[in-house]
Design a protein around this motif. Structure first.
Motif, PDB file in Angstrom:
ATOM      1  N   LEU A  31      20.392   1.088  52.942  1.00 18.84           N
ATOM      2  CA  LEU A  31      20.676  -0.187  52.136  1.00 18.84           C
ATOM      3  C   LEU A  31      21.868   0.085  51.603  1.00 18.84           C
ATOM      4  O   LEU A  31      23.008   0.005  51.696  1.00 18.84           O
ATOM      5  N   GLY A  32      22.294   1.967  51.376  1.00 19.68           N
ATOM      6  CA  GLY A  32      23.389   2.476  50.453  1.00 19.68           C
ATOM      7  C   GLY A  32      23.365   2.124  49.420  1.00 19.68           C
ATOM      8  O   GLY A  32      22.256   2.047  48.557  1.00 19.68           O
ATOM      9  N   PRO A  33      24.472   1.814  48.365  1.00 19.39           N
ATOM     10  CA  PRO A  33      24.363   1.603  46.973  1.00 19.39           C
ATOM     11  C   PRO A  33      23.988   0.552  46.606  1.00 19.39           C
ATOM     12  O   PRO A  33      24.291  -0.548  47.325  1.00 19.39           O
ATOM     13  N   VAL A  34      22.569   0.026  45.900  1.00 24.11           N
ATOM     14  CA  VAL A  34      22.018  -0.769  45.036  1.00 24.11           C
ATOM     15  C   VAL A  34      22.177  -1.171  43.587  1.00 24.11           C
ATOM     16  O   VAL A  34      22.426  -0.738  42.887  1.00 24.11           O
ATOM     17  N   ALA A  35      22.561  -2.346  43.306  1.00 20.49           N
ATOM     18  CA  ALA A  35      22.131  -2.783  42.182  1.00 20.49           C
ATOM     19  C   ALA A  35      21.391  -3.836  41.838  1.00 20.49           C
ATOM     20  O   ALA A  35      20.790  -4.803  42.908  1.00 20.49           O
ATOM     21  N   VAL A  36      21.169  -3.938  40.614  1.00 26.02           N
ATOM     22  CA  VAL A  36      19.939  -4.815  40.296  1.00 26.02           C
ATOM     23  C   VAL A  36      20.166  -5.704  39.735  1.00 26.02           C
ATOM     24  O   VAL A  36      21.075  -5.657  38.437  1.00 26.02           O
ATOM     25  N   SER A  37      19.837  -7.313  39.844  1.00 24.13           N
ATOM     26  CA  SER A  37      20.910  -8.105  38.398  1.00 24.13           C
ATOM     27  C   SER A  37      19.415  -8.832  38.575  1.00 24.13           C
ATOM     28  O   SER A  37      18.387  -9.155  39.057  1.00 24.13           O
ATOM     29  N   THR A  38      19.516  -9.272  37.322  1.00 30.43           N
ATOM     30  CA  THR A  38      18.347  -9.876  36.503  1.00 30.43           C
ATOM     31  C   THR A  38      19.113 -10.919  35.175  1.00 30.43           C
ATOM     32  O   THR A  38      19.983 -10.809  35.368  1.00 30.43           O
ATOM     33  N   ALA A  39      18.298 -11.832  34.870  1.00 35.20           N
ATOM     34  CA  ALA A  39      19.240 -13.146  34.519  1.00 35.20           C
ATOM     35  C   ALA A  39      19.510 -12.182  32.951  1.00 35.20           C
ATOM     36  O   ALA A  39      20.618 -13.077  32.374  1.00 35.20           O
ATOM     37  N   ASP A  40      18.812 -11.698  32.246  1.00 39.83           N
ATOM     38  CA  ASP A  40      18.987 -10.881  31.150  1.00 39.83           C
ATOM     39  C   ASP A  40      19.293  -9.486  32.234  1.00 39.83           C
ATOM     40  O   ASP A  40      18.590  -8.839  31.789  1.00 39.83           O
ATOM     41  N   PRO A  41      20.354  -9.127  31.044  1.00 41.16           N
ATOM     42  CA  PRO A  41      21.524  -7.514  31.434  1.00 41.16           C
ATOM     43  C   PRO A  41      21.145  -6.397  30.877  1.00 41.16           C
ATOM     44  O   PRO A  41      20.610  -5.987  31.124  1.00 41.16           O
ATOM     45  N   TYR A  42      19.820  -7.289  29.969  1.00 41.78           N
ATOM     46  CA  TYR A  42      19.285  -5.800  28.898  1.00 41.78           C
ATOM     47  C   TYR A  42      17.540  -6.159  29.473  1.00 41.78           C
ATOM     48  O   TYR A  42      17.044  -5.396  28.553  1.00 41.78           O
ATOM     49  N   SER A  43      16.940  -6.296  31.015  1.00 48.19           N
ATOM     50  CA  SER A  43      15.965  -6.891  30.846  1.00 48.19           C
ATOM     51  C   SER A  43      14.987  -5.224  31.030  1.00 48.19           C
ATOM     52  O   SER A  43      15.301  -4.110  31.546  1.00 48.19           O
TER      53      SER A  43
END
Length: 163
Positions: A31-43
């Protein structure tokens, strides 16, 4: 000498039953660099997923750089009563934790279509006694979240190995 024999016997036994160490996750290499995206940034789930991906060898995404994105689309934890006592008070509960996610590559392509993972746990609640306290409920939620992170990483690993 006897310790050596015991160690050799255990090694042969482990090899004979099909045991092999778990391989490294394919997430790190493909994958290389990976970001995690959630509705709540503090999840807490999002933070735990980001940490687990880094531990698995994936690089964290850098702002402004193209990166694959693990999108947590929905996260739902609900509790329902399972059994009741004679006085109509709840004796056992079931917690159901459901998460839907998908993975997009750095180019925006869908690498893993929408997936759903559901985990359940049952527990006893005694309002009078010391079992089933609110602290234990929080502990159960934390355990469910850890198990969910592991389940999501296993799904990612299996999907990326077949690519």
């Amino acid at each position: 000498m006897s310790r050596l024999v015991i160690v050799l016997c255990l090694a042969l036994l482990a090899a004979g039953c099909g045991f092999k160490p778990r391989a490294s996750l394919a997430v790190a290499t493909s994958l290389g660099p990976v970001a995690v995206s959630t509705a709540d940034p503090y999840s807490p789930l999002g933070q735990d997923l980001a940490t687990a991906l880094e531990r698995a060898g994936a690089t964290a995404a850098v702002e402004g750089q193209p990166a694959a994105t693990l999108q947590v689309l929905t996260e739902n934890l609900r509790t329902r009563p399972l059994t009741f006592e004679s006085g109509a008070s709840v004796r056992e509960y079931q917690s159901i934790y459901r998460v839907e996610f998908q993975l997009r590559g750095a180019d925006g392509s869908l690498r893993l279509p929408r997936q759903s993972v559901e985990l359940t746990r049952e527990y006893t609640y005694d309002a009078i006694g010391s079992i089933g306290t609110p602290a234990e409920e929080r502990l159960l939620r934390d355990e469910l979240r850890r198990d969910m992170v592991a389940a999501i990483l296993r799904r990612l690993d299996a999907a990326l190995r077949t690519d």
